[in-house]
Scaffold this motif. Structure first.
Motif, PDB file in Angstrom:
ATOM      1  N   ASP A 132      28.580  14.278 -90.762  1.00 29.66           N
ATOM      2  CA  ASP A 132      29.769  13.495 -90.410  1.00 29.66           C
ATOM      3  C   ASP A 132      29.552  11.997 -90.590  1.00 29.66           C
ATOM      4  O   ASP A 132      30.512  11.222 -90.499  1.00 29.66           O
ATOM      5  N   GLU A 133      28.295  11.585 -90.800  1.00 26.26           N
ATOM      6  CA  GLU A 133      27.939  10.156 -90.793  1.00 26.26           C
ATOM      7  C   GLU A 133      28.481   9.524 -89.511  1.00 26.26           C
ATOM      8  O   GLU A 133      29.109   8.466 -89.524  1.00 26.26           O
ATOM      9  N   ALA A 134      28.265  10.190 -88.380  1.00 30.28           N
ATOM     10  CA  ALA A 134      28.838   9.716 -87.125  1.00 30.28           C
ATOM     11  C   ALA A 134      27.873   9.929 -85.965  1.00 30.28           C
ATOM     12  O   ALA A 134      27.081  10.873 -85.955  1.00 30.28           O
ATOM     13  N   PHE A 135      27.962   9.030 -84.976  1.00 34.48           N
ATOM     14  CA  PHE A 135      27.178   9.126 -83.750  1.00 34.48           C
ATOM     15  C   PHE A 135      28.012   9.817 -82.676  1.00 34.48           C
ATOM     16  O   PHE A 135      29.240   9.649 -82.617  1.00 34.48           O
ATOM     17  N   TYR A 136      27.350  10.569 -81.795  1.00 35.55           N
ATOM     18  CA  TYR A 136      28.065  11.283 -80.735  1.00 35.55           C
ATOM     19  C   TYR A 136      27.349  11.092 -79.398  1.00 35.55           C
ATOM     20  O   TYR A 136      26.121  10.985 -79.345  1.00 35.55           O
ATOM     21  N   THR A 137      28.134  11.062 -78.322  1.00 33.49           N
ATOM     22  CA  THR A 137      27.554  11.030 -76.984  1.00 33.49           C
ATOM     23  C   THR A 137      27.209  12.469 -76.584  1.00 33.49           C
ATOM     24  O   THR A 137      27.762  13.428 -77.119  1.00 33.49           O
ATOM     25  N   GLU A 138      26.322  12.581 -75.588  1.00 35.20           N
ATOM     26  CA  GLU A 138      25.879  13.909 -75.157  1.00 35.20           C
ATOM     27  C   GLU A 138      27.044  14.765 -74.662  1.00 35.20           C
ATOM     28  O   GLU A 138      27.080  15.975 -74.861  1.00 35.20           O
ATOM     29  N   ARG A 168      30.282  -5.414 -81.457  1.00 33.26           N
ATOM     30  CA  ARG A 168      30.670  -5.454 -80.040  1.00 33.26           C
ATOM     31  C   ARG A 168      32.029  -4.775 -79.820  1.00 33.26           C
ATOM     32  O   ARG A 168      33.007  -5.402 -79.408  1.00 33.26           O
ATOM     33  N   LEU A 169      32.074  -3.479 -80.077  1.00 34.30           N
ATOM     34  CA  LEU A 169      33.339  -2.744 -79.937  1.00 34.30           C
ATOM     35  C   LEU A 169      33.827  -2.752 -78.488  1.00 34.30           C
ATOM     36  O   LEU A 169      35.041  -2.802 -78.239  1.00 34.30           O
ATOM     37  N   SER A 170      32.897  -2.720 -77.536  1.00 31.09           N
ATOM     38  CA  SER A 170      33.290  -2.686 -76.114  1.00 31.09           C
ATOM     39  C   SER A 170      34.136  -3.890 -75.735  1.00 31.09           C
ATOM     40  O   SER A 170      35.003  -3.800 -74.859  1.00 31.09           O
ATOM     41  N   LEU A 207      29.156  -0.354 -81.248  1.00 28.92           N
ATOM     42  CA  LEU A 207      29.026   0.573 -82.373  1.00 28.92           C
ATOM     43  C   LEU A 207      27.839   0.188 -83.251  1.00 28.92           C
ATOM     44  O   LEU A 207      27.745  -0.957 -83.721  1.00 28.92           O
ATOM     45  N   SER A 208      26.952   1.131 -83.487  1.00 28.12           N
ATOM     46  CA  SER A 208      25.838   0.902 -84.413  1.00 28.12           C
ATOM     47  C   SER A 208      26.391   0.760 -85.826  1.00 28.12           C
ATOM     48  O   SER A 208      27.121   1.619 -86.300  1.00 28.12           O
ATOM     49  N   ARG A 269      40.042   8.242 -85.807  1.00 25.05           N
ATOM     50  CA  ARG A 269      39.369   7.305 -84.899  1.00 25.05           C
ATOM     51  C   ARG A 269      38.796   6.102 -85.659  1.00 25.05           C
ATOM     52  O   ARG A 269      38.915   4.954 -85.199  1.00 25.05           O
ATOM     53  N   PHE A 270      38.199   6.352 -86.795  1.00 23.78           N
ATOM     54  CA  PHE A 270      37.613   5.246 -87.566  1.00 23.78           C
ATOM     55  C   PHE A 270      38.686   4.239 -87.993  1.00 23.78           C
ATOM     56  O   PHE A 270      38.464   3.041 -87.987  1.00 23.78           O
ATOM     57  N   HIS A 271      39.863   4.779 -88.379  1.00 22.85           N
ATOM     58  CA  HIS A 271      40.935   3.919 -88.894  1.00 22.85           C
ATOM     59  C   HIS A 271      41.773   3.269 -87.798  1.00 22.85           C
ATOM     60  O   HIS A 271      42.344   2.195 -88.022  1.00 22.85           O
ATOM     61  N   ALA A 272      41.886   3.932 -86.654  1.00 26.68           N
ATOM     62  CA  ALA A 272      42.792   3.434 -85.612  1.00 26.68           C
ATOM     63  C   ALA A 272      42.062   2.713 -84.474  1.00 26.68           C
ATOM     64  O   ALA A 272      42.700   2.062 -83.652  1.00 26.68           O
ATOM     65  N   VAL A 273      40.729   2.816 -84.445  1.00 28.75           N
ATOM     66  CA  VAL A 273      39.946   2.125 -83.414  1.00 28.75           C
ATOM     67  C   VAL A 273      39.007   1.111 -84.059  1.00 28.75           C
ATOM     68  O   VAL A 273      39.116  -0.099 -83.831  1.00 28.75           O
ATOM     69  N   TYR A 274      38.069   1.588 -84.878  1.00 26.18           N
ATOM     70  CA  TYR A 274      37.080   0.683 -85.465  1.00 26.18           C
ATOM     71  C   TYR A 274      37.723  -0.342 -86.395  1.00 26.18           C
ATOM     72  O   TYR A 274      37.431  -1.535 -86.328  1.00 26.18           O
TER      73      TYR A 274
END
Length: 518
Positions: A132-138, A168-170, A207-208, A269-274
């Motif tokens: 997915d080339e994506a990071f996930y939380t547990e 700094r997405l947060s 976001l890394s 999510r990538f397009h509407a958040v990041y």
């Protein structure tokens, strides 16, 4: 928005780890239809598609194939160019993230984000899915049958520890929520908007945005140990294609911000958040809309390579015909919902909607004109109430269809057009021009004129969806090329135009076994 007379529409750039499938064809088709519609409606359109060619997944796929990553991406990217040609897409540009113009744009955006204090160096520890080339939380992970942790997509995840730059997405959580509130049309359909807002309200982590464990990507400026995370790289393509970082160039001033990013729901999510966060952080205007459409199943079954039921769009075109496939994909399912592809549904649309409804209308009317009116469009007499009702319905299509197109409700646009086709078929039966030929020849000529003009308007408004077939319909009516825009919809059809002998446009579909011995 980017300006009243310009329109910038994009597909996602497609990842080059596999050959094109129906999902790719569907997204690009929707963009193509909208781009063609806007051009016919007087807009200067920039329609972009292309391929996303960096990342660990591509590096591994190339290694497995025993070739250099650039050789691998050259070959697979060409498959997507071939699909665009075969599906008759009218894209103005095809971008590859391995191009020098893209590297320049991506590094310029990176530098801007560093300058604004939104990128910093840290260390990443967490679960990462190569597929997915994506990071996930547990909390997002579940255990597979073999006990391994898997992402919501079904991809396996690995624990990754490495130095990383972070965005700094947060810091953008409240500003994103405010942006969604101020721009209610930014995410469509509404159900997807609610999902995104819920996700952002749940809390955003930084976001890394870089990796050090592989090298196939855009180098981070001033730090050769890092390459950019594929999503920062990939999303920037929309800026690259209009000339960024040169914000004074004509194409950037004309087309940015983009009017519409069309995406599959899996990458919303990538397009509407990041992406809006990156753009706002870089002091750039945000795209007008992100529309996330649904997925296709095959005869009721989820599509999967392991099951072997992946739908090849080129095979569909070979079996059913290009415009037939284009029509079916946009008519069968409300755009934004998931849809099921079935042979029976496809044949039903071909034989009922296309062959019976519009095909038969065109064939029988123009055949009567050719046979009874000296091969010319007849001169009409005074229009009756019934004549005027059909002409008015045909005229009224454009504003209604335009509204549906602007909302990406392609199925509703086609339903509106088919209502007029049904009106026209009822009118033929009610007026019975074959009977009028014997009893009131002048009245027959008026009826055939009204029908021929209605067919012209129908062909024009269907042209973005079925360009080849509708061009043939307009050719039969001898409509010149410069009268094939929506500006000419309100022009009256010229009488006394000499016609060529009509030919069928939409043949009925007969399966090979049904046709044997017929």
């Amino acid at each position: 928005m980017s300006g009243r007379n310009s329109y910038y529409i994009t597909t996602p750039i497609y990842y080059v780890n596999d050959k094109p499938h129906i999902g790719h064809a569907y997204t690009t088709l929707a963009c193509d239809v909208l781009a063609r519609f806007k051009r016919m409606d007087g807009f200067d359109v920039h329609f972009l598609t292309g391929t996303d060619e960096h990342g660990q997944k591509v590096e591994k796929a190339a290694e497995k194939a025993g070739v250099a990553p650039i050789e691998f991406t050259n070959a697979v990217s060409q498959n997507f160019r071939d699909l665009a040609a075969r599906m008759n897409y009218s894209n103005d540009d095809f971008i590859r993230t391995t191009e020098e113009r893209h590297k320049k744009a991506t590094q310029a955006l990176w530098n801007k984000l560093v300058e604004k204090g939104d990128i910093y160096l840290g260390a990443y520890e967490g679960w990462y899915a190569v597929r997915d080339e994506a990071f996930y939380t547990e909390t997002e992970l579940t255990k597979g049958p073999d006990g391994k942790l898997i992402a919501p997509s079904g991809a396996e995840v690995d624990w990754v520890e490495e130095p990383s730059y972070f965005f700094r997405l947060s810091a953008w959580q409240d500003r994103l929520l405010q942006f969604y509130e101020d721009n209610p049309g930014f995410i469509k359909p509404e159900s997807r908007r609610n999902e995104v807002i819920s996700f952002v309200k749940g809390g955003l982590k930084d976001l890394s945005v870089s990796r050090t464990t592989f090298k196939w990507g855009v180098p981070v400026p001033n730090d050769d140990d890092h390459i950019m995370y594929v999503w920062l790289d990939a999303l920037t393509n929309y800026l690259t294609a209009v000339g960024y970082p040169d914000q004074e160039c004509e194409s950037f001033k004309k087309f940015w911000p983009a009017d519409l990013h069309m995406v599959g729901k899996d990458i919303l999510r990538f397009h509407a958040v990041y992406w809006p966060a990156f753009l706002m952080a870089a002091d750039l205007p945000v795209t007008g809309r992100v529309f996330a459409h649904g997925w296709w199943t095959n005869e009721g079954q989820k599509i999967s390579k392991s099951v072997g039921n992946v739908i090849d769009p080129l095979q569909l075109v070979d079996e059913y015909g290009l415009d037939q496939v284009r029509y079916f994909l946009l008519r069968e399912v409300p755009f934004g919902n998931d849809g099921d592809f079935s042979h029976n549904a496809m044949v039903s649309r071909m034989n009922n909607d296309l062959a019976n409804d519009i095909g038969n209308l065109c064939q029988r009317v123009l055949s009567m004109v050719y046979k009874n009116c000296d091969k010319r469009i007849p001169e009409p007499g005074t229009f009756t109430e019934e004549d005027q009702a059909l002409l008015d319905a045909a005229k009224a299509m454009l504003p209604t269809v335009r509204g549906h197109m602007d909302n990406q409700a392609f199925h509703r646009a086609l339903e509106c057009i088919w209502a007029v086709i049904s009106d026209a078929n009822r009118y033929v039966d009610a007026q019975a021009p074959w009977a009028l030929r014997k009893t009131d020849f002048a009245r027959m000529e008026t009826v055939l004129y009204v029908l021929a003009d209605t067919i012209r308007r129908l062909a024009l408004i269907c042209l973005p969806v079925m360009p080849e077939s509708c061009s043939k319909m307009l050719d039969l009516l001898q409509i010149p090329e410069d009268d094939r825009s929506f500006e000419s919809m309100d022009k009256a059809l010229a009488s006394n135009t000499e016609l060529t002998k009509p030919a069928g446009i939409f043949p009925r579909f007969v399966a090979p076994e049904e046709g044997e011995g017929a």
